[in-house]
Design an enzyme around this catalytic site. Structure first.
Site, PDB file in Angstrom:
ATOM      1  N   HIS A  67     -67.190  41.497  -8.186  1.00 50.43           N
ATOM      2  CA  HIS A  67     -67.611  42.152  -9.429  1.00 50.43           C
ATOM      3  C   HIS A  67     -68.916  41.498  -9.880  1.00 50.43           C
ATOM      4  O   HIS A  67     -68.993  40.903 -10.946  1.00 50.43           O
ATOM      5  CB  HIS A  67     -66.545  41.988 -10.512  1.00 50.43           C
ATOM      6  CG  HIS A  67     -65.236  42.617 -10.169  1.00 50.43           C
ATOM      7  ND1 HIS A  67     -64.050  42.253 -10.777  1.00 50.43           N
ATOM      8  CD2 HIS A  67     -64.915  43.584  -9.277  1.00 50.43           C
ATOM      9  CE1 HIS A  67     -63.060  42.976 -10.283  1.00 50.43           C
ATOM     10  NE2 HIS A  67     -63.566  43.794  -9.358  1.00 50.43           N
ATOM     11  N   HIS A 102     -62.105  44.957 -14.619  1.00 47.95           N
ATOM     12  CA  HIS A 102     -62.917  45.168 -13.431  1.00 47.95           C
ATOM     13  C   HIS A 102     -64.168  45.953 -13.827  1.00 47.95           C
ATOM     14  O   HIS A 102     -64.199  46.614 -14.867  1.00 47.95           O
ATOM     15  CB  HIS A 102     -62.119  45.910 -12.369  1.00 47.95           C
ATOM     16  CG  HIS A 102     -60.929  45.126 -11.897  1.00 47.95           C
ATOM     17  ND1 HIS A 102     -60.151  45.523 -10.843  1.00 47.95           N
ATOM     18  CD2 HIS A 102     -60.385  43.962 -12.327  1.00 47.95           C
ATOM     19  CE1 HIS A 102     -59.179  44.647 -10.640  1.00 47.95           C
ATOM     20  NE2 HIS A 102     -59.303  43.695 -11.553  1.00 47.95           N
TER      21      HIS A 102
END
Length: 338
Positions: free
Chosen positions: A276, A319
């Site tokens: 990420h 996320h």
């Protein structure tokens, strides 16, 4: 592809954009650089060009900064050391790389449990829950020391996240019941908001050479401390009924590895990351290391834009996928005027 028949859409596969091309004058009266298109290497290895009125880069957190740097946008001193003429001196390009970290913790179980087949989110919680309201002095003292390499603006954003009780530790679990071994529970604590910042920069003007990526995990001591506390929190949960009723023994870390100090050593050896990655072309004021303005236009240019995770300045308490989708929707609104 649902829009493959649009006359204004052309997709070129197996090609690599190497740099932006600039108009011959390179600048208009406002002093902004004007891109005329891009250079790319096609599937056959031939160098091609594509003309454009506007250029939108979506190379991602790793891919966008190298294109900008090879085009002369970045830290002028650094670029000139590689023989690249500076077009826009923008030191924030490639800096502020930020990535969430995690570590696997595993226990052997005394019976088979239904297995979901993939990790699933268990919970997210603020640091007050992870540490306990009475044990926040150490983390607060670390958060109140401005990290090396982190701008005051980004540091203040982290502190505001903490003050507002934003979720900071994520936990998700994986159950496995292999045919040739005991069932296991694997639990991953994730630091959603690490303060450590890395970088991605080109190593030469070669458009096909991979860039140099530096994560700088745990550069800031608060990140390691928070991860260790998150690991302790997982151990606390697993040792509490009803979960503890299924536990036979710890697999990793080993039994007895329970202190902040010992867990920190385990994390330094075993930590992973989430993919990420954000931050290498920040949407922020130029003086704070920003690369793009609120309209996603690269500072110092007239018609170059960035639409990808590299512009995100701070990790969401989740996320990144939904945030990237929202960014793309926002960009479509900006570009179409709708």
């Amino acid at each position: 592809f649902p829009f493959s028949q649009r006359p204004n859409l052309q997709v070129t596969l197996h090609s690599t954009v190497t740099k932006l091309l600039w108009t011959s004058s390179s600048r208009v009266s406002s002093g902004q650089a004007v891109a005329s298109g891009v250079e790319y290497v096609d599937a056959n290895g031939a160098t091609q060009t594509a003309n454009a009125t506007n250029v939108i880069l979506s190379g991602g957190t790793w891919g966008t900064p190298p294109i900008l740097e090879r085009s002369g946008i970045g830290n002028a001193t650094f670029l000139e050391s590689l023989g690249i003429q500076s077009v826009v001196d923008l030191p924030g390009v490639g800096e502020n790389l930020n990535e969430q970290t995690l570590v696997a913790m595993q226990w052997q179980l005394n019976s088979s449990l239904p297995c979901p087949g993939s990790p699933f989110l268990l919970n997210v919680e603020p640091l007050e829950t992870t540490f306990g309201a009475g044990n926040l002095a150490e983390v607060e003292s670390l958060l109140n020391a401005q990290p090396e390499g982190l701008s005051t603006a980004l540091w203040d954003m982290h502190k505001r996240l903490y003050e507002k009780g934003a979720p900071w530790i994520e936990g998700y679990i994986y159950l496995a019941s292999p045919a040739d071994g005991p069932s296991t529970l694997t639990w991953y604590p994730v630091n959603l908001h690490p303060l450590s910042r890395g970088s991605v920069h080109i190593k030469s003007s070669d458009g096909l050479e991979y860039p140099k990526i530096i994560y700088n995990f745990f550069q800031n001591p608060v990140d390691l401390y928070i991860m260790a506390a998150g690991a302790q929190r997982v151990q606390q949960i697993v040792s509490t009924p009803p979960i503890s009723d299924y536990i036979v023994a710890p697999v990793a870390p080993a039994a007895g590895v329970t202190s902040i100090e010992d867990l920190s050593e385990y994390i330094k050896e075993q930590a992973g990351y989430t993919n990420h990655i954000i931050g290498t072309a920040l949407l922020a004021p130029r003086e704070d290391g920003g690369v793009v303005d609120p309209n996603l236009k690269v500072y110092g240019t007239k018609n170059v834009f960035v639409v990808d995770a590299s512009v995100i300045p701070l990790q969401p308490s989740a996320h990144t996928q939904a945030t990237v989708y929202a960014l793309a929707e926002h960009a479509a609104t900006l570009f179409t005027g709708n």
